[in-house]
Scaffold this motif. Structure first.
Motif, short mmCIF file in Angstrom:
data_model
loop_
_atom_site.label_atom_id
_atom_site.label_comp_id
_atom_site.label_asym_id
_atom_site.label_seq_id
_atom_site.Cartn_x
_atom_site.Cartn_y
_atom_site.Cartn_z
N LEU A 166 22.45 92.03 40.02
CA LEU A 166 23.02 92.26 38.70
C LEU A 166 24.30 93.09 38.78
O LEU A 166 25.28 92.81 38.07
CB LEU A 166 21.99 92.96 37.81
CG LEU A 166 20.78 92.12 37.39
CD1 LEU A 166 19.74 92.99 36.69
CD2 LEU A 166 21.21 90.97 36.48
N GLU A 167 24.30 94.09 39.66
CA GLU A 167 25.50 94.92 39.82
C GLU A 167 26.64 94.10 40.39
O GLU A 167 27.80 94.21 39.96
CB GLU A 167 25.18 96.11 40.75
CG GLU A 167 26.33 97.09 40.93
CD GLU A 167 26.75 97.75 39.62
OE1 GLU A 167 27.94 98.11 39.50
OE2 GLU A 167 25.89 97.91 38.72
N GLN A 200 27.76 84.94 35.02
CA GLN A 200 27.00 85.00 33.77
C GLN A 200 25.59 84.42 33.94
O GLN A 200 24.63 84.92 33.36
CB GLN A 200 27.75 84.24 32.67
CG GLN A 200 29.05 84.90 32.23
CD GLN A 200 28.84 86.31 31.67
OE1 GLN A 200 28.01 86.52 30.79
NE2 GLN A 200 29.59 87.27 32.21
N LEU A 259 23.52 87.08 35.62
CA LEU A 259 23.17 88.13 34.66
C LEU A 259 22.04 87.69 33.72
O LEU A 259 21.22 88.50 33.28
CB LEU A 259 24.40 88.52 33.84
CG LEU A 259 25.48 89.32 34.59
CD1 LEU A 259 26.73 89.46 33.72
CD2 LEU A 259 24.97 90.69 35.00
N ALA A 316 27.05 90.86 40.06
CA ALA A 316 27.50 89.93 39.02
C ALA A 316 28.39 90.63 38.01
O ALA A 316 29.37 90.06 37.51
CB ALA A 316 26.29 89.31 38.33
N ARG A 317 28.04 91.89 37.68
CA ARG A 317 28.88 92.64 36.74
C ARG A 317 30.26 92.92 37.34
O ARG A 317 31.27 92.84 36.64
CB ARG A 317 28.18 93.95 36.34
CG ARG A 317 27.08 93.75 35.30
CD ARG A 317 26.60 95.08 34.73
NE ARG A 317 25.75 95.78 35.70
CZ ARG A 317 24.42 95.67 35.75
NH1 ARG A 317 23.79 94.88 34.89
NH2 ARG A 317 23.73 96.35 36.64
N THR A 322 32.24 89.67 37.26
CA THR A 322 32.66 89.38 35.88
C THR A 322 33.86 90.24 35.49
O THR A 322 34.85 89.74 34.92
CB THR A 322 31.50 89.63 34.90
OG1 THR A 322 30.41 88.77 35.23
CG2 THR A 322 31.94 89.35 33.47
#
Length: 367
Positions: free
Chosen positions: A84-85, A72, A75, A87-88, A91
């Motif tokens: 970012l990808e 998080q 992000l 991290a997604r 998550t």
């Protein structure tokens, strides 16, 4: 506060309490007076093993929450598309594991019964239906023997009374193995069979029944029996065949006078062995009676129970013409009767355990 957050906080508090209890147990088990007491060490060791599962779940849960928090942060602060990808993905994966852990923790936190570590004593008796009921009782006996064998458990006969034509009037036997009683306890009740007997010339379907009672095997630490409360009778064993059956009085009947419960055994040639096995049966019946008395006083236990657990409750029907087995308590049907009779009853056992677990979780959440 959202309900999910409230549940999570409650679970985390329970896990922290488990970790503190683990430290207490380690201190107790290191004391010389405790270490020299075999029965006490056995009990503490079982509790420590259960607590260790909760501590492991707590550690994994904390690690998952940390992974989610780190993702998080990425992000919120990163601008790089690759980061970012990643991290997604983290998550998504860790949130899925988070939800799984919530379920696992709720199950692990279900209050344990005193009998969860007990071996099982099964009593199978022919019911209505004459000779056909005796034959069916023998088939149920073989089914549970095979179930035990498939799980690597040990079986031993405590008492057996046959019909002489391949059937059983009654058999009492022990199944020894991890999880034996908690996995089998829902088998108690009346089992019905529907089929055309070999002796039926008209080809009509006959319904007969056998009753099953599953008792937790009691240890000396679970049930205290005063010798002065016992009436012990020695008599000649009866049975089919065998020249020595009636020559020596080795059969034992033990009556527990305060409760009126009777246990007898005549399988062994030794009077002492028969007495020991009869005492095992008596101890199991007395413990079962006490546990049922306690459960009747606890509304939460009654709500969690699957069926009444009574011999008179019709729990399952075995229909031979349609190769169908139906458990009436949970409306579960299998269309492979030969497989079921060969001991592959995990489908029913697992489903019944799952219903009980769900009800216990609901009961715990309501308190």
């Amino acid at each position: 506060m959202p309900e999910s957050t409230t549940i999570e906080n409650r679970l985390r508090a329970s896990l922290q309490a488990a970790a503190e209890r683990q430290t207490e147990l380690e201190t107790q088990m290191s004391q010389p007076d405790v270490a020299s007491d075999r029965l006490k060490m056995q009990r503490l060791g079982r509790e420590y093993s259960r607590i260790s599962v909760l501590v492991r779940l707590r550690d994994e849960f904390d690690a998952v929450l940390e992974e989610i928090a780190d993702a998080q942060t990425i992000l919120a602060e990163e601008t790089d598309d690759e980061m970012l990808e990643m991290a997604r993905d983290i998550t998504r994966d860790q949130q899925a594991r988070h939800d799984e852990l919530i379920d696992e923790i709720q199950i692990a936190l279900i209050p344990r019964d005193e009998t969860d570590d007990a071996d099982a004593v099964l009593e199978i008796r022919a019911g209505t239906g004459g000779d056909e009921a005796g034959l069916f009782a023998n088939e149920l006996y073989r089914m549970y023997q095979r179930f035990a064998e498939l799980h690597g458990w040990k079986t031993s006969v405590l008492s057996l009374n046959d019909t002489g034509i391949g059937g059983l009037k009654e058999v009492v036997f022990e199944i020894e193995g991890e999880g034996a009683y908690p996995r089998l306890k829902h088998e108690s009740g009346t089992h019905r069979v529907q089929r055309v007997p070999q002796t039926e010339s008209q080809g009509r379907i006959h319904t007969s029944a056998a009753t099953v009672a599953v008792l937790p095997k009691a240890e000396d630490i679970d049930v205290h029996i005063d010798d002065k409360d016992l009436k012990i009778d020695i008599f000649h064993a009866g049975g089919h065949g065998g020249q020595n059956v009636n020559k020596v009085a080795t059969a034992v009947r033990i009556t527990h006078e305060p409760s009126g419960i009777v246990a007898q055994c005549q399988n062994e040639r030794s009077q002492l062995q028969n007495k020991m096995q009869a005492m095992d049966i008596l101890r199991a019946r007395l413990w079962d009676m006490e546990l049922r008395r306690r459960a009747s006083e606890q509304a939460a236990n009654r709500k969690a129970q699957v069926g009444s657990g009574d011999r008179s409750e019709k729990i399952r029907t075995y229909n031979f013409p349609q190769s169908r087995v139906t458990d009436h308590r949970i409306n579960l049907t299998s269309h492979n009767l030969p497989k079921i009779l060969d001991g592959e009853i995990d489908e029913f056992v697992d489903a019944l355990q799952q219903v009980e677990q769900t009800r216990k979780i609901q009961a715990a959440s309501a308190t």
